[in-house]
Every structure is written in C-alpha cells, then in structure tokens.
Design an enzyme around this catalytic site. Sequence first.
Site, PDB file in Angstrom:
ATOM      1  N   LYS A  11       9.534  -1.259  17.488  1.00 46.98           N
ATOM      2  CA  LYS A  11      10.540  -0.480  16.737  1.00 46.98           C
ATOM      3  C   LYS A  11      10.075   0.906  16.326  1.00 46.98           C
ATOM      4  N   CYS A  17      -2.979   0.983  15.219  1.00 44.33           N
ATOM      5  CA  CYS A  17      -4.243   1.487  15.763  1.00 44.33           C
ATOM      6  C   CYS A  17      -4.087   2.853  16.413  1.00 44.33           C
ATOM      7  N   LYS A  63     -10.428   8.358  13.898  1.00 41.34           N
ATOM      8  CA  LYS A  63     -11.652   8.746  14.607  1.00 41.34           C
ATOM      9  C   LYS A  63     -11.614  10.205  15.051  1.00 41.34           C
ATOM     10  N   GLY A  79     -13.413   0.677  -1.922  1.00 45.88           N
ATOM     11  CA  GLY A  79     -14.529   1.210  -1.116  1.00 45.88           C
ATOM     12  C   GLY A  79     -14.781   0.377   0.115  1.00 45.88           C
ATOM     13  N   GLU A  88     -14.607   1.238  -6.696  1.00 46.16           N
ATOM     14  CA  GLU A  88     -14.701  -0.078  -6.033  1.00 46.16           C
ATOM     15  C   GLU A  88     -14.877  -1.169  -7.079  1.00 46.16           C
ATOM     16  N   ASP A 123      -3.135  -8.854  13.757  1.00 47.54           N
ATOM     17  CA  ASP A 123      -3.240  -8.722  12.302  1.00 47.54           C
ATOM     18  C   ASP A 123      -2.314  -9.648  11.512  1.00 47.54           C
ATOM     19  N   MET A 169      -8.927  -8.062  10.587  1.00 44.37           N
ATOM     20  CA  MET A 169      -7.884  -7.153  11.074  1.00 44.37           C
ATOM     21  C   MET A 169      -8.535  -6.039  11.859  1.00 44.37           C
ATOM     22  N   HIS A 173     -36.747   5.216  27.164  1.00 51.54           N
ATOM     23  CA  HIS A 173     -37.375   6.109  26.199  1.00 51.54           C
ATOM     24  C   HIS A 173     -37.065   7.561  26.572  1.00 51.54           C
TER      25      HIS A 173
HETATM   26  P1  FAD Z   1      -0.215  -3.329  14.667  1.00 52.88           P
HETATM   27  O1  FAD Z   1      -1.090  -2.346  15.306  1.00 52.88           O
HETATM   28  O2  FAD Z   1       0.139  -3.155  13.248  1.00 52.88           O
HETATM   29  O3  FAD Z   1       1.110  -3.369  15.562  1.00 52.88           O
HETATM   30  C1  FAD Z   1       2.240  -4.089  15.233  1.00 52.88           C
HETATM   31  C2  FAD Z   1       3.458  -3.350  15.750  1.00 52.88           C
HETATM   32  O4  FAD Z   1       4.580  -4.195  15.643  1.00 52.88           O
HETATM   33  C3  FAD Z   1       3.802  -2.090  14.962  1.00 52.88           C
HETATM   34  O5  FAD Z   1       3.819  -0.962  15.801  1.00 52.88           O
HETATM   35  C4  FAD Z   1       5.175  -2.377  14.377  1.00 52.88           C
HETATM   36  O6  FAD Z   1       6.020  -1.231  14.364  1.00 52.88           O
HETATM   37  C5  FAD Z   1       5.699  -3.418  15.312  1.00 52.88           C
HETATM   38  N1  FAD Z   1       6.711  -4.306  14.719  1.00 52.88           N
HETATM   39  C6  FAD Z   1       6.629  -4.978  13.545  1.00 52.88           C
HETATM   40  N2  FAD Z   1       7.727  -5.738  13.354  1.00 52.88           N
HETATM   41  C7  FAD Z   1       8.512  -5.535  14.439  1.00 52.88           C
HETATM   42  C8  FAD Z   1       9.785  -6.053  14.852  1.00 52.88           C
HETATM   43  N3  FAD Z   1      10.456  -6.950  14.124  1.00 52.88           N
HETATM   44  N4  FAD Z   1      10.298  -5.618  16.030  1.00 52.88           N
HETATM   45  C9  FAD Z   1       9.635  -4.718  16.800  1.00 52.88           C
HETATM   46  N5  FAD Z   1       8.445  -4.218  16.459  1.00 52.88           N
HETATM   47  C10 FAD Z   1       7.885  -4.628  15.311  1.00 52.88           C
HETATM   48  N6  FAD Z   1      -9.452  -1.457  13.857  1.00 52.88           N
HETATM   49  C11 FAD Z   1     -10.517  -1.324  14.671  1.00 52.88           C
HETATM   50  O7  FAD Z   1     -10.859  -2.260  15.388  1.00 52.88           O
HETATM   51  N7  FAD Z   1     -11.233  -0.152  14.716  1.00 52.88           N
HETATM   52  C12 FAD Z   1     -10.899   0.908  13.949  1.00 52.88           C
HETATM   53  O8  FAD Z   1     -11.566   1.942  14.018  1.00 52.88           O
HETATM   54  C13 FAD Z   1      -9.796   0.791  13.079  1.00 52.88           C
HETATM   55  N8  FAD Z   1      -9.429   1.831  12.301  1.00 52.88           N
HETATM   56  C14 FAD Z   1      -8.338   1.704  11.489  1.00 52.88           C
HETATM   57  C15 FAD Z   1      -8.003   2.778  10.687  1.00 52.88           C
HETATM   58  C16 FAD Z   1      -6.909   2.694   9.849  1.00 52.88           C
HETATM   59  C17 FAD Z   1      -6.554   3.860   8.993  1.00 52.88           C
HETATM   60  C18 FAD Z   1      -6.126   1.495   9.832  1.00 52.88           C
HETATM   61  C19 FAD Z   1      -4.928   1.389   8.945  1.00 52.88           C
HETATM   62  C20 FAD Z   1      -6.468   0.416  10.616  1.00 52.88           C
HETATM   63  C21 FAD Z   1      -7.577   0.511  11.459  1.00 52.88           C
HETATM   64  N9  FAD Z   1      -7.979  -0.555  12.263  1.00 52.88           N
HETATM   65  C22 FAD Z   1      -9.076  -0.435  13.071  1.00 52.88           C
HETATM   66  C23 FAD Z   1      -7.233  -1.825  12.295  1.00 52.88           C
HETATM   67  C24 FAD Z   1      -6.283  -1.870  13.523  1.00 52.88           C
HETATM   68  O9  FAD Z   1      -5.413  -0.777  13.462  1.00 52.88           O
HETATM   69  C25 FAD Z   1      -5.501  -3.165  13.556  1.00 52.88           C
HETATM   70  O10 FAD Z   1      -6.383  -4.260  13.512  1.00 52.88           O
HETATM   71  C26 FAD Z   1      -4.646  -3.264  14.820  1.00 52.88           C
HETATM   72  O11 FAD Z   1      -3.745  -2.208  14.870  1.00 52.88           O
HETATM   73  C27 FAD Z   1      -3.904  -4.590  14.871  1.00 52.88           C
HETATM   74  O12 FAD Z   1      -3.067  -4.630  15.961  1.00 52.88           O
HETATM   75  P2  FAD Z   1      -1.692  -5.467  15.942  1.00 52.88           P
HETATM   76  O13 FAD Z   1      -1.083  -5.227  17.266  1.00 52.88           O
HETATM   77  O14 FAD Z   1      -1.966  -6.838  15.491  1.00 52.88           O
HETATM   78  O15 FAD Z   1      -0.815  -4.808  14.800  1.00 52.88           O
HETATM   79  P1  NAD Z   2     -10.994  -3.913   2.976  1.00 53.52           P
HETATM   80  O1  NAD Z   2     -10.572  -5.278   2.654  1.00 53.52           O
HETATM   81  O2  NAD Z   2     -11.977  -3.687   4.043  1.00 53.52           O
HETATM   82  O3  NAD Z   2     -11.577  -3.196   1.681  1.00 53.52           O
HETATM   83  C1  NAD Z   2     -10.869  -3.117   0.482  1.00 53.52           C
HETATM   84  C2  NAD Z   2     -11.842  -2.838  -0.641  1.00 53.52           C
HETATM   85  O4  NAD Z   2     -11.092  -2.591  -1.817  1.00 53.52           O
HETATM   86  C3  NAD Z   2     -12.774  -4.006  -0.932  1.00 53.52           C
HETATM   87  O5  NAD Z   2     -14.087  -3.527  -1.025  1.00 53.52           O
HETATM   88  C4  NAD Z   2     -12.262  -4.543  -2.267  1.00 53.52           C
HETATM   89  O6  NAD Z   2     -13.278  -5.095  -3.065  1.00 53.52           O
HETATM   90  C5  NAD Z   2     -11.680  -3.293  -2.888  1.00 53.52           C
HETATM   91  N1  NAD Z   2     -10.628  -3.542  -3.867  1.00 53.52           N
HETATM   92  C6  NAD Z   2      -9.622  -4.448  -3.783  1.00 53.52           C
HETATM   93  N2  NAD Z   2      -8.830  -4.355  -4.864  1.00 53.52           N
HETATM   94  C7  NAD Z   2      -9.339  -3.365  -5.647  1.00 53.52           C
HETATM   95  C8  NAD Z   2      -8.953  -2.795  -6.886  1.00 53.52           C
HETATM   96  N3  NAD Z   2      -7.879  -3.212  -7.524  1.00 53.52           N
HETATM   97  N4  NAD Z   2      -9.707  -1.796  -7.391  1.00 53.52           N
HETATM   98  C9  NAD Z   2     -10.821  -1.350  -6.733  1.00 53.52           C
HETATM   99  N5  NAD Z   2     -11.218  -1.862  -5.542  1.00 53.52           N
HETATM  100  C10 NAD Z   2     -10.484  -2.851  -5.004  1.00 53.52           C
HETATM  101  O7  NAD Z   2      -9.622  -3.131   3.275  1.00 53.52           O
HETATM  102  P2  NAD Z   2      -9.331  -1.669   3.832  1.00 53.52           P
HETATM  103  O8  NAD Z   2     -10.509  -0.803   3.741  1.00 53.52           O
HETATM  104  O9  NAD Z   2      -8.065  -1.252   3.177  1.00 53.52           O
HETATM  105  O10 NAD Z   2      -9.048  -1.955   5.362  1.00 53.52           O
HETATM  106  C11 NAD Z   2      -7.989  -2.822   5.764  1.00 53.52           C
HETATM  107  C12 NAD Z   2      -8.243  -3.425   7.115  1.00 53.52           C
HETATM  108  O11 NAD Z   2      -8.257  -2.441   8.133  1.00 53.52           O
HETATM  109  C13 NAD Z   2      -9.598  -4.132   7.158  1.00 53.52           C
HETATM  110  O12 NAD Z   2      -9.398  -5.416   7.667  1.00 53.52           O
HETATM  111  C14 NAD Z   2     -10.420  -3.323   8.081  1.00 53.52           C
HETATM  112  O13 NAD Z   2     -11.265  -4.125   8.878  1.00 53.52           O
HETATM  113  C15 NAD Z   2      -9.394  -2.598   8.958  1.00 53.52           C
HETATM  114  N6  NAD Z   2      -9.971  -1.308   9.338  1.00 53.52           N
HETATM  115  C16 NAD Z   2     -10.990  -1.272  10.216  1.00 53.52           C
HETATM  116  C17 NAD Z   2     -11.597  -0.070  10.512  1.00 53.52           C
HETATM  117  C18 NAD Z   2     -12.722  -0.054  11.481  1.00 53.52           C
HETATM  118  O14 NAD Z   2     -12.945  -1.038  12.149  1.00 53.52           O
HETATM  119  N7  NAD Z   2     -13.462   1.037  11.586  1.00 53.52           N
HETATM  120  C19 NAD Z   2     -11.163   1.098   9.937  1.00 53.52           C
HETATM  121  C20 NAD Z   2     -10.143   1.026   9.027  1.00 53.52           C
HETATM  122  C21 NAD Z   2      -9.548  -0.172   8.747  1.00 53.52           C
END
Ligand code: FAD
Ligand code: NAD
Length: 471
Positions: free
Chosen positions: A37, A45, A54, A185, A207, A318, A324, A450
């Site tokens: 959607k 992602c 990134k 954090g 945090e 997710d 996630m 190395h």
């Molecule tokens: P999503 O990527 O959330 O995709 C779900 C899709 O479904 C969405 O596009 C949504 O619009 C669509 N959808 C929902 N409901 C409907 C519906 N009813 N009909 C049609 N479409 C629908 N992970 C990493 O491994 N490395 C990283 O560096 C990393 N960095 C991140 C940085 C940030 C800021 C964030 C927020 C997340 C990051 N993540 C990272 C986590 C990663 O983005 C997620 O784990 C990943 O996107 C999960 O994929 P997904 O397909 O399950 O869900």
């Molecule tokens: P997270 O769960 O990794 O971290 C949340 C942090 O917030 C924890 O340390 C927790 O103790 C703290 N927290 C929770 N409630 C709080 C409060 N009320 N006050 C202060 N601190 C509090 O969640 P995130 O950083 O939001 O990331 C969400 C998901 O996205 C994660 O699953 C992460 O793996 C994924 N992600 C992955 C990457 C990557 O792989 N590089 C990058 C971004 C996001």
Amino acid sequence: ASEAGDHDLVIIGGGVAGYVAAIKAGQEGLKTACIEKRGTLGGTCLNVGCIPSKSLLNNSHLYHQILHDTKKRGIEVGDVKLNLTQMMKAKDTSVEGLTKGVEFLLKKNGVDYLKGAGSFVDANTIKVALNDGGEQTLRAKNIIIATGSEATGFPGLEIDEKRIITSTGALALTEVPKKMTVIGGGIIGLEMASVWSRLGAEVTVVEFLGQIGGPGMDAEIAKQAQKILGKQGIKFKTSTKVVSGDASGATVALNIEAAKGGKEEVLDSDVVLVAIGRRPYTEGLNLEQVGIEKDDRGRLVIDQEYRTKLPHVRVVGDCTFGPMLAHKAEEEAVAAIEYIKTGYGHVNYAAIPSVMYTHPEVAWVGQNEAEIKASGVKYRVGTFPFSANSRAKTNLDTDGVVKFIADAETDRILGVHIIGPGAGEMIAEATLAIEYGASSEDIARTCHAHPTLSEAFKEAAMATYSKPIHF
Ligand code: FAD
Ligand code: NAD
C-alpha cells in the site's frame, strides 16, 4: 470489483519479507501476487529504515571525518560546509534506485504487483483497496502476511515528525537541530544520535536501562560503545526515565528522573526522537474474520513452519516472533516459500547477526556473555584489541575490540562480539563459523590476509584457547 484469476500465492506487504517471498515464489513457478500500500516496494527497510539511515550514516561520517580527522593524516582542507539538502537528495537517490530495482525484480519473476491495501474477506479471499481507487479481489491457495512493524509511541508525546519524531522524521529533518534528545538508547537511537551529532546537533540519549545498545548487545561491548560515542560528543543519561513531556512551548520540555525514582529534572530540546522500540503492524487486515491470533505483544502467532491456525496462511518478518531485522525477514521469506513448494524449509535462529552502523560499528552473533553465564555452560573468553592490529593502526582507527566466547569443554564458538572498524562485514565470518559449528581453534588455524582488520578476529579466536601473537 473485478475478479482476477486464482493465484497460488498472495502476499500482503511488499517489505523485505514480502518482496523476497514474491521473488522466490516467482522463481519456483508459483503464480504470485504481492500487495503493497506504500506506493513503493521495499517496506520500512528500503524506504524509511536500513537504507536511508545507512546513507546518512555514511555521509555524515565522511563530513565529520573531513572536519575533525584530516590534519594528522596530512590532508589540509579549506572551507568545509554542510549541504543538508544535497545529503538528503543523495539518500533519496539511493532509496529510489533500490525500490525501483525491487519492482524490476518482481516483474522479471512474473509477480503481479498490486498497489493497495490488502485485507481478508474469507480464508482464501483477499480484497485489495487500490491506491488509485476501486477494488480488486484475489483468490489464493496460499497467503503470506508480511505487514511489518511500526514505531512504538511515547504516551503523552504526539508524533508530528517535525519536533517530536520517530526514525522516519529523523531521516528527513530539513535543518540540523541545535539540541536533540533521543528517548531510547537502542540501535535506532544510537544510529540517529550519531548522524545528527556529527552534523552539529547537541545530542542527549536518555536510556531507561543501565546499559545502551538495546537487547542482545554484550555488556562489555556496550560499555565501550558508550565511551567511544561519548568521546564523539553524544551525551548519555542511562538508568533514567522520561516521565512526561510538553511540546506547547518554543522548545520541547521533557521531565526526566532516575529509573528507580528520585528528583525530576527538565531537559529542553528542539527535537525529540522517540526510539523505544517497534511493534508489529497488522491493522486493517480483518484478521478476526478468519480467526488468526496475536500474542500479548501483537505478534501474529505461528508454528515452526510459519503457519497460522489456518495452515495455508503463513507469516514472516517483523509482524511475527524474533528479532526485527531485514536479513531475518529475508531468511524466513525464502524458508516459507520452500515449505509451500517442498514441505521443507530452514532458518537457523542461533546464527542471525546484528550490526549497529555507528563508527566504529558494533556487530555480534550468537549469545552474549550474560546469556551464556545464565545458561550455566562453562565458557572461555578471548579478546583482541584493534589497537594491536596493524591495519587499524595504519588507518589511525584503533578504537574497539573483538571478543570470542567458546565452550570451555568443546571450544565450540558460542558468541562473537565486535566493536571496531568494519565490524559489520567481519561478523559474516563469525556467522559462518557458528553455522558450521566451528571451534575457536578452527578460526585461529585459518590463514587470514595481512595486513587486514580480520587478523584481529583470528587473534581473538586464538586468545580463546591459547595466546594471541601480537598482544
Ligand atoms: P516492513 O519492512 O515494515 O514491510 C511491511 C510492508 O507491508 C510495508 O511497506 C507496509 O506498507 C506494508 N503493509 C502493511 N499492511 C499492509 C496491507 N494491509 N496491505 C498492503 N501492504 C501493507 N534492519 C536491519 O537488518 N538492518 C538495518 O540496518 C536496519 N535499519 C533500520 C533502521 C530504521 C530506522 C528502522 C526503522 C528499521 C531498521 N531495520 C534494520 C529493521 C528493518 O527495517 C525491518 O526488520 C524490516 O523492514 C522488516 O521487514 P518486513 O517486510 O517484515 O516489514
Ligand atoms: P530497541 O528495542 O533496540 O531499543 C529501544 C531502547 O529503548 C532499549 O534500550 C530500551 O531499554 C529503551 N527504552 C524503552 N522504553 C524506554 C523509556 N520509556 N525511556 C527510556 N528508554 C527506553 O528498539 P529501537 O532502537 O527502536 O529499534 C527497533 C527495531 O529496529 C529493533 O528491533 C532493531 O533491531 C531494528 N533496527 C535495526 C537496525 C540495525 O540492524 N542496524 C537499525 C535500526 C533498527
């Protein structure tokens, strides 16, 4: 409403989980439709997660390095200026290229891509409310739900994505805030804190726990990360909770206090980033209609083969159990298609790497020391600092350490935790080692080139059962 022909598989969600499932299904000859959607493929992602973050991390690092880390290298630069609009454009170009690339791959593999919101009519019928108006109904033998996750909000702080933001707003600010507070954090908090601190904001991370890094990060590594990021200018308030917030004034005022209670303090900032975790997103699917269950955290309940109560409806990514992470979603998507096609699939949840893309990077796979200790298994730890690695020294980039944890009796690798330059690439070797059930001696007896950073990896393995050569 128009009727389309029957599909072998209909996928709801075109994120990493959904689009990978779609490509794999196309490759396997299943007649497949993918419903998304958002208007573009790639989900969180590609659009507002991994990829744009990134891009900003890489370019803000370059900017910061040019400002602060060139003189000693014999590079004298003149006037260095930030052009945030261009930095955002570079990010958007990467995102656009990749999301279009995914659309091309779906087409190449014969997948029908529908732009719209999918929902259940009955167990085998999905209705699509098309983005352009109108409706389409699809009949499917198999269904995959891959609707992903969304940011968890903070009670009392209304997200406007300008002053009170989630990661989505943090990837699109139009100016560098003077003061920024990050609630949480974890990985998102620390990656975004890095970006905006490098670009000039005064950043404070609040945090709740005594340790930064979110769930999974080894305590020793987290401590080093906090120290190194602190040196870069990020302020930390750990063991601290946000009690309430007020955004009615010129700045956003947050009332904070010690996690265990105490005196309140007010923290003023121009922008507040809420980064306290993400939760499954399953709104509008009409799941009640077909009896698909959620657990108390909103995760769709599945068995080992990703099946819901309805065996032809699977869930990946997710919106169900597990970390996630995009690469976890991708593995599950492939396995789910293999289950549909052959009855067999496999994901090794003990070998899923995590990477935090700060500088230095933090990366790990397997269990951390606290988890191993709690499990009662006897273990040995081997570490090697990058300050003793020739390549890190040559690059004047020596912050960090490689930490191996191996079973004391069998020497089998239980966990590897790295903070240091290139940790995110290096962790692939540890993941492969765990996947193959390797011992730390297997790694240490493997020749590493190395001078490379990966020699620190080899020497930490060596330190686990014997002595490293260079430290
Ligand atoms: P999503 O990527 O959330 O995709 C779900 C899709 O479904 C969405 O596009 C949504 O619009 C669509 N959808 C929902 N409901 C409907 C519906 N009813 N009909 C049609 N479409 C629908 N992970 C990493 O491994 N490395 C990283 O560096 C990393 N960095 C991140 C940085 C940030 C800021 C964030 C927020 C997340 C990051 N993540 C990272 C986590 C990663 O983005 C997620 O784990 C990943 O996107 C999960 O994929 P997904 O397909 O399950 O869900
Ligand atoms: P997270 O769960 O990794 O971290 C949340 C942090 O917030 C924890 O340390 C927790 O103790 C703290 N927290 C929770 N409630 C709080 C409060 N009320 N006050 C202060 N601190 C509090 O969640 P995130 O950083 O939001 O990331 C969400 C998901 O996205 C994660 O699953 C992460 O793996 C994924 N992600 C992955 C990457 C990557 O792989 N590089 C990058 C971004 C996001």
